[in-house]
Design an enzyme around this catalytic site. Structure first.
Site, PDB file in Angstrom:
ATOM      1  N   LYS A  93       0.829  -1.223   0.000  1.00  0.00           N
ATOM      2  CA  LYS A  93       0.000   0.000   0.000  1.00  0.00           C
ATOM      3  C   LYS A  93       0.857   1.264   0.000  1.00  0.00           C
ATOM      4  O   LYS A  93       0.747   2.120   0.879  1.00  0.00           O
ATOM      5  CB  LYS A  93      -0.973   0.022   1.181  1.00  0.00           C
ATOM      6  CG  LYS A  93      -2.008  -1.109   1.145  1.00  0.00           C
ATOM      7  CD  LYS A  93      -3.094  -0.913   2.193  1.00  0.00           C
ATOM      8  CE  LYS A  93      -4.135  -2.002   2.190  1.00  0.00           C
ATOM      9  NZ  LYS A  93      -3.665  -3.302   2.687  1.00  0.00           N
ATOM     10  N   ILE A  97       5.299  10.229  -2.536  1.00  0.00           N
ATOM     11  CA  ILE A  97       5.703  10.819  -3.823  1.00  0.00           C
ATOM     12  C   ILE A  97       6.515   9.795  -4.625  1.00  0.00           C
ATOM     13  O   ILE A  97       7.074   8.845  -4.061  1.00  0.00           O
ATOM     14  CB  ILE A  97       6.524  12.115  -3.641  1.00  0.00           C
ATOM     15  CG1 ILE A  97       7.851  11.835  -2.915  1.00  0.00           C
ATOM     16  CG2 ILE A  97       5.711  13.180  -2.891  1.00  0.00           C
ATOM     17  CD1 ILE A  97       8.844  12.993  -2.999  1.00  0.00           C
TER      18      ILE A  97
HETATM   19  O1  S5P Z   1      -9.671  -2.780   1.492  1.00  0.00           O
HETATM   20  C1  S5P Z   1      -8.865  -3.591   1.896  1.00  0.00           C
HETATM   21  C2  S5P Z   1      -7.633  -3.776   1.257  1.00  0.00           C
HETATM   22  C3  S5P Z   1      -6.773  -4.770   1.713  1.00  0.00           C
HETATM   23  S1  S5P Z   1      -5.364  -5.094   0.771  1.00  0.00           S
HETATM   24  N1  S5P Z   1      -9.165  -4.411   2.955  1.00  0.00           N
HETATM   25  C4  S5P Z   1      -8.306  -5.373   3.418  1.00  0.00           C
HETATM   26  O2  S5P Z   1      -8.670  -6.072   4.375  1.00  0.00           O
HETATM   27  N2  S5P Z   1      -7.073  -5.537   2.826  1.00  0.00           N
HETATM   28  C5  S5P Z   1      -6.096  -6.540   3.324  1.00  0.00           C
HETATM   29  O3  S5P Z   1      -6.679  -7.837   3.230  1.00  0.00           O
HETATM   30  C6  S5P Z   1      -5.693  -6.361   4.784  1.00  0.00           C
HETATM   31  O4  S5P Z   1      -4.510  -5.589   4.873  1.00  0.00           O
HETATM   32  C7  S5P Z   1      -5.474  -7.786   5.261  1.00  0.00           C
HETATM   33  O5  S5P Z   1      -4.132  -8.181   5.018  1.00  0.00           O
HETATM   34  C8  S5P Z   1      -6.377  -8.647   4.378  1.00  0.00           C
HETATM   35  C9  S5P Z   1      -7.688  -9.078   5.020  1.00  0.00           C
HETATM   36  O6  S5P Z   1      -7.462  -9.956   6.083  1.00  0.00           O
HETATM   37  P1  S5P Z   1      -8.664 -10.732   6.830  1.00  0.00           P
HETATM   38  O7  S5P Z   1      -7.978 -11.462   7.918  1.00  0.00           O
HETATM   39  O8  S5P Z   1      -9.636  -9.691   7.328  1.00  0.00           O
HETATM   40  O9  S5P Z   1      -9.280 -11.641   5.788  1.00  0.00           O
END
Ligand code: S5P
Length: 274
Positions: A93, A97
């Site tokens: 993520k 810049i």
């Molecule tokens: O909008 C988002 C984007 C990401 S990349 N929501 C998210 O949850 N993530 C990532 O997906 C978050 O950083 C985590 O690593 C994963 C979700 O994990 P879970 O354990 O909730 O399934």
């Protein structure tokens, strides 16, 4: 439109090596499952990956979570990626810049560009973030996803922000292979590119079969909602598969991975048959 084509057909339409390889892997393994391995210990990290490896197309990492990181861990990760035939997505993520993200991507302790086929960035700085990251990643054959939407309650990535993210991606189609989003982006941020020609990948986190969310704003939908109803391409599952991630019970994790793989694949087959 792309969402009614097979993954194999779409692999042929992509020239970015990471996008092509991901689509080919999905087809070969009949898996649109990406497991997000958010655990703090090296041993747990490798154990979860070795267990879910046969069931996934992609492993998503947050390498900065690992307390006992050492460069040899990347070698182990690469070995597992070859053993089980999956790609690697460091969920970094980026949000700075161009000059700074180029350094964060190439350097530091983690040297993400060296091993991660795919990474992602927030569009908040504007197109210069893509220019910075592509200066490092494009020569290595890497691909970038833009966070066009988020899974969390109260996310600010909506409306015109999402539309601008899609326009930024369209202007850099050699390196931007798709989005982190909750639905397909076809037709979002109207353009003269027809949605037949355009084929961005949509990878979707916030996926769970047994829970609708956590106590910190995460929201879960099922693989059917994500892949069949919303037309997304890859489901990203973390805690739904390995719980807290320590004292991993290998058989449970394996069974959960196969369960999510199957749900994701059935939803895809339903979609292309529609
Ligand atoms: O909008 C988002 C984007 C990401 S990349 N929501 C998210 O949850 N993530 C990532 O997906 C978050 O950083 C985590 O690593 C994963 C979700 O994990 P879970 O354990 O909730 O399934």
């Amino acid at each position: 439109p792309a969402y009614s084509l097979t993954y194999a057909q779409r692999a042929e339409r992509h020239s970015n090596p990471a996008a092509k390889a991901l689509l080919e892997t999905i087809e070969r393994k009949k898996s649109n499952l990406c497991v997000s391995v958010d655990v703090a210990k090296r041993a747990d990290f490798l154990r979860v990956i070795d267990t879910v490896g046969p069931y996934v197309c992609l492993i998503k990492t947050h390498v900065d979570i690992i307390e006992d990181f050492e460069p040899a861990l990347i070698e182990r990760l690469n070995e597992l990626s070859i053993k089980h035939d999956f790609l690697i997505f460091e969920d970094r993520k980026f949000a700075d810049i161009g000059n700074t993200v180029a350094l964060q991507y190439s350097s530091g302790v983690h040297k993400i560009a060296q091993w991660s086929h795919i990474t992602n960035a927030h569009p908040v700085p504007g197109p210069s973030i893509i220019v910075g990251l592509s200066s490092v990643g494009l020569p290595l054959g890497r691909g970038l996803l833009l966070l066009a939407e988020m899974s969390t309650k109260g996310s600010l990535a909506t409306g015109s922000y999402t539309e601008e993210a899609v326009r930024m991606a369209r202007a850099h189609r050699d390196f931007v292979i798709g989005f982190i989003a909750q639905r397909r982006m076809d037709g979002v941020g109207a353009s003269d590119v027809s949605s037949d020609e355009e084929d961005f990948l949509v990878l979707t986190p916030g996926v769970g079969l047994d829970s609708r969310g956590d106590s910190m704003g995460q929201q879960y939908r099922t693989p059917d909602e994500v892949v069949f109803e919303s037309g997304c391409d890859v489901i990203i599952v973390g805690r739904g598969i390995y719980g807290k991630g320590n004292d991993v019970d290998t058989q449970t994790v394996q069974a959960q991975a196969e369960r999510y793989r199957k749900e994701g694949w059935v939803a895809y087959e339903k979609r292309i048959a529609r």
